[in-house]
Write a protein that holds these residues in place. Structure first.
Motif, PDB file in Angstrom:
ATOM      1  N   LEU A   1       4.215   0.217  -4.533  1.00 49.24           N
ATOM      2  CA  LEU A   1       2.870  -0.249  -4.859  1.00 49.24           C
ATOM      3  C   LEU A   1       2.104  -0.350  -3.544  1.00 49.24           C
ATOM      4  O   LEU A   1       2.344  -1.253  -2.744  1.00 49.24           O
ATOM      5  N   GLN A   2       1.237   0.634  -3.307  1.00 47.44           N
ATOM      6  CA  GLN A   2       0.389   0.623  -2.121  1.00 47.44           C
ATOM      7  C   GLN A   2      -0.832  -0.227  -2.438  1.00 47.44           C
ATOM      8  O   GLN A   2      -1.560   0.055  -3.400  1.00 47.44           O
ATOM      9  N   MET A   3      -1.050  -1.251  -1.630  1.00 45.10           N
ATOM     10  CA  MET A   3      -2.148  -2.186  -1.865  1.00 45.10           C
ATOM     11  C   MET A   3      -3.105  -2.133  -0.681  1.00 45.10           C
ATOM     12  O   MET A   3      -2.730  -2.472   0.448  1.00 45.10           O
ATOM     13  N   ASP A   4      -4.313  -1.689  -0.930  1.00 42.10           N
ATOM     14  CA  ASP A   4      -5.344  -1.570   0.100  1.00 42.10           C
ATOM     15  C   ASP A   4      -6.502  -2.508  -0.221  1.00 42.10           C
ATOM     16  O   ASP A   4      -6.631  -2.997  -1.345  1.00 42.10           O
ATOM     17  N   SER A   5      -7.336  -2.735   0.786  1.00 43.14           N
ATOM     18  CA  SER A   5      -8.515  -3.601   0.614  1.00 43.14           C
ATOM     19  C   SER A   5      -8.140  -4.925  -0.043  1.00 43.14           C
ATOM     20  O   SER A   5      -8.784  -5.379  -0.997  1.00 43.14           O
TER      21      SER A   5
ATOM     22  N   GLY B   1      -8.823  -7.464   3.535  1.00 43.90           N
ATOM     23  CA  GLY B   1      -9.182  -6.094   3.874  1.00 43.90           C
ATOM     24  C   GLY B   1      -8.016  -5.256   4.349  1.00 43.90           C
ATOM     25  O   GLY B   1      -8.150  -4.038   4.501  1.00 43.90           O
ATOM     26  N   GLY B   2      -6.883  -5.890   4.569  1.00 41.60           N
ATOM     27  CA  GLY B   2      -5.706  -5.178   5.043  1.00 41.60           C
ATOM     28  C   GLY B   2      -4.923  -4.510   3.935  1.00 41.60           C
ATOM     29  O   GLY B   2      -5.335  -4.504   2.763  1.00 41.60           O
ATOM     30  N   SER B   3      -3.786  -3.936   4.325  1.00 40.72           N
ATOM     31  CA  SER B   3      -2.949  -3.184   3.395  1.00 40.72           C
ATOM     32  C   SER B   3      -1.497  -3.616   3.491  1.00 40.72           C
ATOM     33  O   SER B   3      -1.041  -4.073   4.548  1.00 40.72           O
TER      34      SER B   3
ATOM     35  N   ASN C   1       2.366   9.144 -16.114  1.00 34.26           N
ATOM     36  CA  ASN C   1       1.271   8.242 -16.457  1.00 34.26           C
ATOM     37  C   ASN C   1       1.329   6.981 -15.613  1.00 34.26           C
ATOM     38  O   ASN C   1       2.402   6.409 -15.408  1.00 34.26           O
ATOM     39  N   ARG C   2       0.169   6.578 -15.144  1.00 35.35           N
ATOM     40  CA  ARG C   2       0.046   5.382 -14.324  1.00 35.35           C
ATOM     41  C   ARG C   2      -1.165   4.600 -14.807  1.00 35.35           C
ATOM     42  O   ARG C   2      -2.202   5.183 -15.120  1.00 35.35           O
ATOM     43  N   ASN C   3      -1.033   3.300 -14.856  1.00 40.49           N
ATOM     44  CA  ASN C   3      -2.135   2.456 -15.301  1.00 40.49           C
ATOM     45  C   ASN C   3      -2.271   1.250 -14.384  1.00 40.49           C
ATOM     46  O   ASN C   3      -1.299   0.829 -13.748  1.00 40.49           O
ATOM     47  N   TYR C   4      -3.492   0.707 -14.373  1.00 39.37           N
ATOM     48  CA  TYR C   4      -3.789  -0.421 -13.501  1.00 39.37           C
ATOM     49  C   TYR C   4      -4.647  -1.438 -14.247  1.00 39.37           C
ATOM     50  O   TYR C   4      -5.492  -1.081 -15.077  1.00 39.37           O
ATOM     51  N   VAL C   5      -4.465  -2.694 -13.909  1.00 39.99           N
ATOM     52  CA  VAL C   5      -5.359  -3.717 -14.413  1.00 39.99           C
ATOM     53  C   VAL C   5      -6.692  -3.553 -13.687  1.00 39.99           C
ATOM     54  O   VAL C   5      -6.747  -3.064 -12.545  1.00 39.99           O
ATOM     55  N   ASP C   6      -7.789  -3.923 -14.353  1.00 38.05           N
ATOM     56  CA  ASP C   6      -9.121  -3.661 -13.805  1.00 38.05           C
ATOM     57  C   ASP C   6      -9.317  -4.243 -12.411  1.00 38.05           C
ATOM     58  O   ASP C   6      -9.991  -3.640 -11.570  1.00 38.05           O
ATOM     59  N   SER C   7      -8.743  -5.397 -12.149  1.00 39.44           N
ATOM     60  CA  SER C   7      -8.994  -6.079 -10.881  1.00 39.44           C
ATOM     61  C   SER C   7      -8.425  -5.356  -9.665  1.00 39.44           C
ATOM     62  O   SER C   7      -8.789  -5.667  -8.532  1.00 39.44           O
ATOM     63  N   VAL C   8      -7.530  -4.383  -9.885  1.00 40.21           N
ATOM     64  CA  VAL C   8      -6.937  -3.665  -8.748  1.00 40.21           C
ATOM     65  C   VAL C   8      -7.252  -2.183  -8.754  1.00 40.21           C
ATOM     66  O   VAL C   8      -6.851  -1.466  -7.819  1.00 40.21           O
ATOM     67  N   LYS C   9      -7.964  -1.708  -9.759  1.00 36.85           N
ATOM     68  CA  LYS C   9      -8.292  -0.280  -9.822  1.00 36.85           C
ATOM     69  C   LYS C   9      -9.087   0.137  -8.596  1.00 36.85           C
ATOM     70  O   LYS C   9     -10.018  -0.544  -8.175  1.00 36.85           O
ATOM     71  N   GLY C  10      -8.692   1.256  -8.019  1.00 38.26           N
ATOM     72  CA  GLY C  10      -9.357   1.762  -6.830  1.00 38.26           C
ATOM     73  C   GLY C  10      -8.819   1.174  -5.541  1.00 38.26           C
ATOM     74  O   GLY C  10      -9.158   1.644  -4.459  1.00 38.26           O
ATOM     75  N   ARG C  11      -7.978   0.146  -5.645  1.00 35.70           N
ATOM     76  CA  ARG C  11      -7.407  -0.489  -4.444  1.00 35.70           C
ATOM     77  C   ARG C  11      -5.890  -0.347  -4.384  1.00 35.70           C
ATOM     78  O   ARG C  11      -5.323  -0.245  -3.297  1.00 35.70           O
ATOM     79  N   PHE C  12      -5.228  -0.373  -5.526  1.00 39.39           N
ATOM     80  CA  PHE C  12      -3.769  -0.278  -5.590  1.00 39.39           C
ATOM     81  C   PHE C  12      -3.364   1.090  -6.121  1.00 39.39           C
ATOM     82  O   PHE C  12      -4.044   1.654  -6.991  1.00 39.39           O
TER      83      PHE C  12
END
Length: 129
Positions: free
Chosen positions: A81-85, A15-17, A57-68
């Motif tokens: 790379l900001q990583m949340d949750s 849950g951290g960042s 343009n920026r893209n994300y793998v599905d497993s990190v979308k909305g979190r990274f």
């Protein structure tokens, strides 16, 4: 010869960042797509996120979308790379890599087997309670 140096890894609770940084030297950031990869123990390396040469343009793998979130500071020549949750399954060595690119797209670099010209040495992220 482009050089990439990652920093910012560490141990974090679920849950951290964390914010990873990739310092770029020896070349023009505006000529290269930058990709964050990760490799967990016993697993194949996977592309996590990319940002195009111009940052448009920026893209994300599905497993990190909305979190990274990937971003860059062109003046400082750093890609973040900001990583949340964060989740335990995010535990891995994270690498930044660069590829000379004339395109303003980068999604292809998240496909398996994508080749990159330059690599950093990685930074370890451990998500554990």
């Amino acid at each position: 010869q482009l050089q990439l140096v990652e920093s910012g890894g560490g141990l974090v609770l679920p849950g951290g960042s964390l914010r990873l940084s990739c310092a770029v030297s020896g070349g023009d950031l505006n000529d290269h797509a930058i990709v964050w990869f990760r490799q967990a123990p016993g697993k194949d390396r996977e592309g996590v996120s990319c940002i195009s040469r111009d940052g448009s343009n920026r893209n994300y793998v599905d497993s990190v979308k909305g979190r990274f979130t990937i971003s860059r500071d062109a003046a400082k020549r750093v890609v973040y790379l900001q990583m949340d949750s964060l989740k335990p399954e995010d535990t891995a060595v994270y690498y930044c890599a660069a590829d000379f690119s004339l395109s303003n797209a980068c999604a292809r670099y998240l496909q398996p087997g994508a080749g990159m010209n330059f690599w950093g040495k990685g930074t370890l992220v451990t998500v554990s309670s």
